[in-house]
Design an enzyme around this catalytic site. Structure first.
Site, short mmCIF file in Angstrom:
data_model
loop_
_atom_site.label_atom_id
_atom_site.label_comp_id
_atom_site.label_asym_id
_atom_site.label_seq_id
_atom_site.Cartn_x
_atom_site.Cartn_y
_atom_site.Cartn_z
N ASP A 1 0.78 -1.23 0.00
CA ASP A 1 0.00 0.00 0.00
C ASP A 1 0.82 1.30 0.00
O ASP A 1 0.58 2.18 -0.80
CB ASP A 1 -0.92 0.04 1.23
CG ASP A 1 -1.83 -1.17 1.31
OD1 ASP A 1 -1.60 -2.16 0.59
OD2 ASP A 1 -2.79 -1.12 2.10
N GLU B 1 1.32 -8.95 11.70
CA GLU B 1 1.12 -8.65 10.28
C GLU B 1 2.48 -8.53 9.57
O GLU B 1 2.66 -9.02 8.46
CB GLU B 1 0.34 -7.32 10.17
CG GLU B 1 0.01 -6.92 8.75
CD GLU B 1 -0.94 -5.72 8.71
OE1 GLU B 1 -1.24 -5.15 9.78
OE2 GLU B 1 -1.38 -5.37 7.60
#
Ligand code: GLC
Length: 447
Positions: free
Chosen positions: A177, A407
């Site tokens: 992202d 994550e």
């Protein structure tokens, strides 16, 4: 400390590995929403495209039927034009932004209007190779046509005709992202007249680890551009203020295309297999077009300006996974990675630690991501670099054993970043890293 010494440090014992197996299974069960797995219950409460595909790799070690269901749910969200969206808003999670009401896509189930890395076909092949249950194989066979339609969508509307590279119209599509690869092209995206909005991500996570407002405004502006085009993919690809050829998307599509061809061979669909193999040279040409001789690496290219990002990111190594590269491409990549070994304790940082914008905890601007490590390790094995492949395996194992199912992780001290109790990290433990993962690793899915 020598290269191989570093590989073995803090490796979990057999007992620890078994305990981590149990924990990884518990994470997947916790994140199971019945037919799909959320990446993280708090931060990402819906179905995310490439997360689901990687989660299936974990489910296969508990319940192959459930693993296939994950992929079936993913493809149930496919649009009529073949695109498989990056989020499906299944279930209820109040307050998420940007949710279905913001995207306004004319589709059921409600979804975002952009896609994500097409790794599903590679996972389908890995599942096929897990056994020979005819019912499971029939279900996987039925997914070949939808996967092909998705790949064709990429080739029809997202392949740059001149270079063969795959272009993206939104950083979220790349899965990376806030990578610095997007900084310059994103800066040119106009944001005048943006309506006020309230973020969800930085209320659930440390804002210091998330993209800043400058970037987020532009993510929203690009979403609104798609909406203004009524989500017509060719119009968006032609008119988007953000058109960037991505190394990661091109490499992952090339590999998934080859894996789909292998699957079509195995499923006795030779015409499809032949057609898929026929597309590969153009994707390989696309990768080659992204080679930047000055930095001796594959880099993203802004198609509006022709400018190469000139950055070495974790995606720069994905061509090793996506194609058979000649020695003059492999050697400089190996050199970059060996340099990184001296700068970071854990491979593979998502941005070169020597890059001025390196930040060890901010998402794709430094942290290590297990899914990228899996693919790059596979690519290194394919190119006869077993030491570096083993190093990636050992580092990913040590990160999870030391910090848990985060994550992502700091490449400097191994601390977790982003959300915890994370689906794909748990799945990769079971599939690739655990003592019990054995021969089921994705890199052995070559046929
Ligand atoms: C972040 C990541 C993306 C991932 C999503 C869900 O947005 O950048 O790659 O799919 O989280 O885990």
């Amino acid at each position: 400390m020598s290269f191989s010494d570093q590989c073995t440090r803090s490796d979990p014992s057999e007992a620890d590995s078994a305990a981590l197996d149990r924990e990884a299974r518990a994470v997947l069960h916790t994140n199971d929403r019945g037919g799909f797995t959320v990446p993280s219950g708090t931060v990402y409460p819906f179905l995310w495209n490439w997360d689901s595909a990687f989660s299936a790799l974990g489910w296969v070690h508990m319940d192959i039927d459930r693993a296939v269901t994950e992929l079936e749910t993913l493809f149930r969200g496919q649009w009529d034009d073949g695109m498989v969206p990056h989020i499906q808003f299944l279930g209820d999670a109040g307050g998420y932004f940007p949710a279905a009401d913001m995207w306004q896509c004319p589709h059921d189930p409600p979804s975002s209007g952009i896609t994500q890395p097409p790794v599903a076909a590679s996972v389908m092949l890995a599942l096929w190779q897990q056994g020979d249950d005819p019912a499971i194989r029939a279900r996987l066979r039925a997914l070949i046509a939808p996967a092909l339609a998705w790949h064709d969508w990429f080739l029809d509307v997202r392949q740059d005709a001149a270079s063969g590279a795959i272009l993206t119209v939104h950083p979220w599509e790349t899965g990376r992202d806030n990578s610095p690869d997007w900084d310059e092209p994103l800066a040119a995206v106009p944001v005048e007249g943006l309506p006020p909005y309230e973020r969800y991500d930085d209320t659930h996570l440390d804002a210091a680890m998330r993209p800043g407002k400058h970037d987020y405004d532009r993510y929203v502006a690009l979403l609104l551009h798609g909406r203004a085009c009524q989500w017509d993919a060719p119009t968006i690809a032609r008119t988007s203020p953000f058109r960037v050829a991505d190394v990661g998307l091109t490499a992952m599509l090339a590999r998934a295309h080859l894996d789909l061809a292998r699957l079509a061979d195995a499923a006795d669909m030779p015409d499809i297999a032949r057609r898929l193999r026929g597309d590969l040279p153009s994707l390989h040409r696309g990768l080659e077009s992204l080679w930047n001789e000055d930095v001796a690496a594959y880099c993203a290219r802004d198609l509006r300006t022709g400018q190469s990002s000139g950055r070495v990111t974790s995606a720069s190594f994905l061509p090793l996974y996506g194609a058979d590269l000649p020695p003059e491409r492999v050697a400089p990549l190996v050199c970059h990675m060996k340099r990184m070994v001296t700068r970071a304790r854990y491979l593979l940082p998502s941005l070169d630690p020597d890059d001025i914008d390196f930040e060890p905890l901010r998402y794709w601007r430094g942290p290590v991501w297990a899914v990228v490590n899996l693919m790059v390790a596979d690519g290194l094995s394919r190119h006869d670099e077993p030491m570096l492949a083993a190093r990636l395996h050992a580092d990913t194992r040590a990160l999870i054993a030391g910090s848990g199912f985060w994550e992502a992780f700091s490449p400097l001290d191994g601390s977790g970043t982003g959300g915890d109790c994370f689906g794909w990290t748990a799945a990769l433990w079971l599939h690739w890293l655990s003592d019990s993962a054995g021969a089921s690793r994705i890199e052995e899915s070559r046929s």
